[in-house]
Scaffold this active site. Structure first.
Site, PDB file in Angstrom:
ATOM      1  N   TYR A 102       0.835  -1.069   0.074  1.00  0.00           N
ATOM      2  CA  TYR A 102      -0.102  -0.101   0.002  1.00  0.00           C
ATOM      3  C   TYR A 102       0.763   1.303  -0.110  1.00  0.00           C
ATOM      4  CZ  TYR A 102      -3.353   3.497   1.789  1.00  0.00           C
ATOM      5  OH  TYR A 102      -3.925   4.900   1.649  1.00  0.00           O
TER       6      TYR A 102
ATOM      7  N   VAL B  31      -3.111  13.005  -1.058  1.00  0.00           N
ATOM      8  CA  VAL B  31      -2.689  14.190  -0.187  1.00  0.00           C
ATOM      9  C   VAL B  31      -1.201  14.771  -0.797  1.00  0.00           C
ATOM     10  CG1 VAL B  31      -3.645  13.286   1.741  1.00  0.00           C
ATOM     11  CG2 VAL B  31      -1.319  12.522   1.164  1.00  0.00           C
TER      12      VAL B  31
END
Length: 310
Positions: free
Chosen positions: A192, A262
């Protein structure tokens, strides 16, 4: 349209260049905290292969959660609709890294675009490979759909996320405790964090997302990447869940499917017309690019690109 689009992109770059309110860069991932908040890039890829860009559109940045779109596409290709037994399709209404609903709903993430849901998707991808092979598969897939080999994992960002990703570790362990993780949490998190550390430019990202604006195929090569139905479903999730607890406001203001990260990037699709990538590192209170959102709002308004009416 192309002449008008070039003019609009240049107008937007000029309008936003001297904006006094630019948001705050993501400082909880140290390398992202060092990115110049004055950076701004935007690129639009049309279905005839025309790529129009402005600003810092050729500079690479960390795409972060935008990678969840590509990971989901891969997972659907491997497991099909079986993945929906492990992750939902509803907006969360909570911040992207919240564990509250995950605990209340016994380890079933609301959707694949919040962190908990994306960790489940990474687990699904990991189930048939070793971590290194899985990461390589993700990179090769993105290179393939972008038709560009100069896309890679920023190892500095990936290692920083491994060192500081305590909240993600908590989510992974909560998923494991609720039997919604098949592999060991550190292995899943390695996949991830590496996929989030993909480094791409706006131009590369717009090319990679083109298939989602064209019913699942590359309109230039006519190569089909996913089925029409699957492309529709991914776009629907981008529309309803792509901006976390700011998804409703984004739909209200911009009106196209999109996924934020982000790192300050946003990938947006205009079905039947184009894919768009924008980058401005400063974030709003929801963790979405402040000026990137504004740029997309201006672009879609001036080009008449909202899916709700033109």
């Amino acid at each position: 349209m192309k002449q008008r689009l070039r003019a609009v992109l240049n107008e937007i770059e000029v309008e936003l260049k001297n904006a006094t309110t630019r948001g705050k860069v993501a400082d909880y991932i140290p390398p992202l905290a060092q990115v110049d908040p004055a950076k701004f890039g935007i690129a639009v890829m049309l279905h005839d292969g025309t790529l129009i860009s402005a600003g810092d559109a050729q500079e690479k940045f960390s795409i972060q959660s935008i990678s969840k779109v590509f990971a989901l596409t891969l997972a659907l290709g491997k497991r099909g609709d079986a993945i929906w037994h492990r992750v939902g399709r509803e907006p969360s209404g909570d911040p992207f890294n919240s564990s509250i609903l995950l605990e209340l709903e016994k380890g079933m993430p609301r959707n694949p675009f919040i962190n908990a849901g994306a960790i489940v998707i990474s687990d699904i991808l990991l189930s048939s490979h070793q971590p290194r092979e899985t990461i390589g598969e993700i990179v090769r897939f993105v290179q393939s759909i972008a038709e560009d080999d100069d896309i890679y994992i920023d190892e500095v960002v990936a290692k920083a996320e491994d060192r500081t990703g305590f909240n993600n570790a908590a989510l992974a362990n909560l998923l494991k405790a609720n039997k919604n993780l098949d592999n060991l949490p550190p292995h899943v998190l390695g996949v991830y964090h590496h996929q989030c550390a993909l480094a791409m430019s706006c131009e590369q990202l717009a090319c990679a997302g083109l298939f989602l604006s064209a019913s699942g195929r590359n309109p230039i090569s006519n190569h089909r990447i996913v089925s029409v139905e699957r492309a529709l479903r991914i776009n629907a999730l981008m529309m309803t869940c792509g901006h976390y607890d700011g998804s409703g406001d984004f739909a209200f203001r911009v009106g196209v499917p999109a996924k934020s990260g982000v790192g300050g990037g946003i990938l947006a699709t205009v079905p039947g017309i184009a894919s768009i990538a924008v980058w401005s590192p400063g974030l709003n209170q929801h963790g979405n690019s402040l000026l990137g959102t504004r740029a997309l709002e201006l672009l879609c308004r001036r080009m008449g690109w909202s899916i709700f009416g033109r």
